[in-house]
Scaffold this motif. Structure first.
Motif, PDB file in Angstrom:
ATOM      1  N   TYR A   1      18.301  43.494 105.325  1.00 52.55           N
ATOM      2  CA  TYR A   1      17.891  44.517 104.359  1.00 52.55           C
ATOM      3  C   TYR A   1      16.548  45.122 104.766  1.00 52.55           C
ATOM      4  CZ  TYR A   1      16.368  46.568  99.919  1.00 52.55           C
ATOM      5  OH  TYR A   1      15.906  47.423  98.961  1.00 52.55           O
ATOM      6  N   GLY A   2      15.627  44.264 105.196  1.00 48.23           N
ATOM      7  CA  GLY A   2      14.324  44.742 105.646  1.00 48.23           C
ATOM      8  C   GLY A   2      14.435  45.608 106.892  1.00 48.23           C
TER       9      GLY A   2
ATOM     10  N   LYS B   1      21.160  33.723 102.884  1.00 50.48           N
ATOM     11  CA  LYS B   1      20.334  34.550 102.004  1.00 50.48           C
ATOM     12  C   LYS B   1      19.164  35.141 102.793  1.00 50.48           C
ATOM     13  CE  LYS B   1      19.561  33.042  97.830  1.00 50.48           C
ATOM     14  NZ  LYS B   1      20.136  34.085  96.930  1.00 50.48           N
ATOM     15  N   ASN B   2      18.542  34.309 103.639  1.00 49.94           N
ATOM     16  CA  ASN B   2      17.425  34.786 104.465  1.00 49.94           C
ATOM     17  C   ASN B   2      17.897  35.825 105.481  1.00 49.94           C
ATOM     18  OD1 ASN B   2      15.506  33.161 103.219  1.00 49.94           O
ATOM     19  ND2 ASN B   2      15.868  31.436 104.599  1.00 49.94           N
TER      20      ASN B   2
ATOM     21  N   LYS C   1      20.821  44.240  99.636  1.00 49.95           N
ATOM     22  CA  LYS C   1      19.975  43.490  98.707  1.00 49.95           C
ATOM     23  C   LYS C   1      20.831  42.719  97.708  1.00 49.95           C
ATOM     24  CE  LYS C   1      15.956  44.017  95.676  1.00 49.95           C
ATOM     25  NZ  LYS C   1      16.546  43.266  94.532  1.00 49.95           N
TER      26      LYS C   1
ATOM     27  N   ALA D   1      20.501  37.879 105.139  1.00 51.00           N
ATOM     28  CA  ALA D   1      20.783  39.119 104.413  1.00 51.00           C
ATOM     29  C   ALA D   1      19.494  39.851 104.041  1.00 51.00           C
ATOM     30  CB  ALA D   1      21.604  38.812 103.163  1.00 51.00           C
ATOM     31  N   ARG D   2      18.478  39.093 103.641  1.00 48.10           N
ATOM     32  CA  ARG D   2      17.203  39.716 103.284  1.00 48.10           C
ATOM     33  C   ARG D   2      16.527  40.336 104.509  1.00 48.10           C
ATOM     34  NH1 ARG D   2      14.855  35.036  99.152  1.00 48.10           N
ATOM     35  NH2 ARG D   2      15.978  35.764  97.288  1.00 48.10           N
ATOM     36  N   THR D   3      16.643  39.641 105.645  1.00 47.64           N
ATOM     37  CA  THR D   3      16.062  40.185 106.884  1.00 47.64           C
ATOM     38  C   THR D   3      16.790  41.461 107.303  1.00 47.64           C
ATOM     39  OG1 THR D   3      15.488  37.936 107.601  1.00 47.64           O
ATOM     40  CG2 THR D   3      15.455  39.663 109.271  1.00 47.64           C
TER      41      THR D   3
ATOM     42  N   ALA E   1      22.250  39.687  99.392  1.00 52.34           N
ATOM     43  CA  ALA E   1      21.225  38.639  99.512  1.00 52.34           C
ATOM     44  C   ALA E   1      21.056  37.889  98.200  1.00 52.34           C
ATOM     45  CB  ALA E   1      19.902  39.254  99.944  1.00 52.34           C
ATOM     46  N   ASP E   2      21.100  38.615  97.082  1.00 53.80           N
ATOM     47  CA  ASP E   2      20.957  37.974  95.766  1.00 53.80           C
ATOM     48  C   ASP E   2      22.181  37.132  95.416  1.00 53.80           C
ATOM     49  OD1 ASP E   2      18.490  39.182  95.473  1.00 53.80           O
ATOM     50  OD2 ASP E   2      19.301  40.922  94.398  1.00 53.80           O
TER      51      ASP E   2
END
Length: 218
Positions: free
Chosen positions: A21-22, A14-15, A2, A17-19, A5-6
Motif C-alpha cells: 500500500y505504501g 498484514k505487513n 489498505k 499488504a501495508r508495505t 491489510a486491515d
C-alpha cells in the motif's frame, strides 16, 4: 490494498499488504512492488505487469487466483493420496514387534517400535540430507536422477509440467506474447533438467514452428 491489510489476520501478510500500500502511494507499479517479496513468484509479477499495461488488471488478478486455487486443490489431492501409504507404513511398524507385547513385555515392544522408527526416519533424514547436498553441488545430476525414480519420477515430472502449462496459460490469457511467456513459464519449473529442456523448446518456438511442434520437441 489498505482494506486487505486491515482484513489480514497473519502479521506477516498484514505487513506485506501495508508495505505494498505504501509503495502504491509512492507511485510504484504493483508489478514492481510485488518483486520485493519472495512470497510472490516472478511470473505472477509478470502477469500483473502486462495486465497493467493493457488495462486488464482485474483479469490478471483473477488468472493468478484461479491458478493458486487449482494448485491448492492439486496439492490437497496429492497429500490425501500419500496419506494411505504412510498410514500402512506406520501400522506395519507398530505391528512388527507385536510378539514382544503378546509375551507381556511392554518395554520390549515399545523399544522395538522405537528402533524401527529410528531406522526408517533416520534413513529418510540421511537421504534428504544427501539429496540437498548433491543438489547444492550437482543440481542437474540430482534433478536428472529424481526424474528416473520409480513412481516419484513420474509424479515430479507431472507436477512441474502441470505448473509450466498453468503458468503459460495464465500469462497468455493476460495478454503476454507466447514468445515472452514461454521462458517465464519455463523458469517457474523447479526441476533444472526440465527447465532447460523447456527453455530449448522456447528457442525452437522462436524459429517459427507451431506451438504443438515446440511442445513435441521438448
Amino acid at each position: 490494498m489498505k482494506a486487505i491489510a486491515d482484513y489480514m489476520h497473519s502479521a506477516r501478510y498484514k505487513n506485506i499488504a501495508r508495505t505494498l500500500y505504501g509503495e502504491l502511494l509512492r507511485g510504484v507499479p504493483l508489478s514492481a512492488a510485488l518483486l520485493k517479496f519472495s512470497v510472490f513468484a516472478p511470473w505472477q509479477a509478470d502477469i500483473i505487469k502486462y495486465s497493467e499495461l493493457s488495462g486488464t488488471l482485474p483479469k490478471g488478478l483473477k488468472k493468478i487466483v484461479s491458478y493458486l486455487e487449482r494448485d491448492y486443490k492439486f496439492r490437497q489431492k496429492l497429500i490425501i493420496g500419500l496419506a494411505y501409504p504412510v498410514f500402512l507404513l506406520h501400522a506395519a511398524i507398530i505391528l512388527l514387534p507385536l510378539a514382544a507385547l503378546v509375551n507381556g513385555c511392554f518395554s520390549s515392544y515399545l523399544w522395538g517400535v522405537i528402533k524401527i522408527l529410528l531406522v526408517v526416519y533416520g534413513t529418510i533424514g540421511v537421504i534428504y540430507f544427501l539429496q540437498k547436498l548433491v543438489t547444492f553441488c550437482l543440481e542437474d545430476l540430482s534433478n536428472y536422477f529424481v526424474l528416473f525414480l520409480p513412481f516419484i519420477g513420474r509424479l515430479v515430472k507431472s507436477l512441474h509440467l502441470t505448473k509450466f502449462i498453468s503458468v503459460l496459460e495464465c500469462l497468455c490469457a493476460s495478454g503476454v506474447n507466447i514468445l515472452e511467456a514461454w521462458p517465464v513459464a519455463a523458469h517457474s519449473c523447479g526441476n533444472s533438467v526440465l527447465r532447460k529442456t523447456l527453455l530449448r523448446g522456447g528457442l525452437v518456438l522462436k524459429q517459427g514452428v507451431t506451438l504443438a511442434d515446440a511442445l513435441g520437441q521438448t
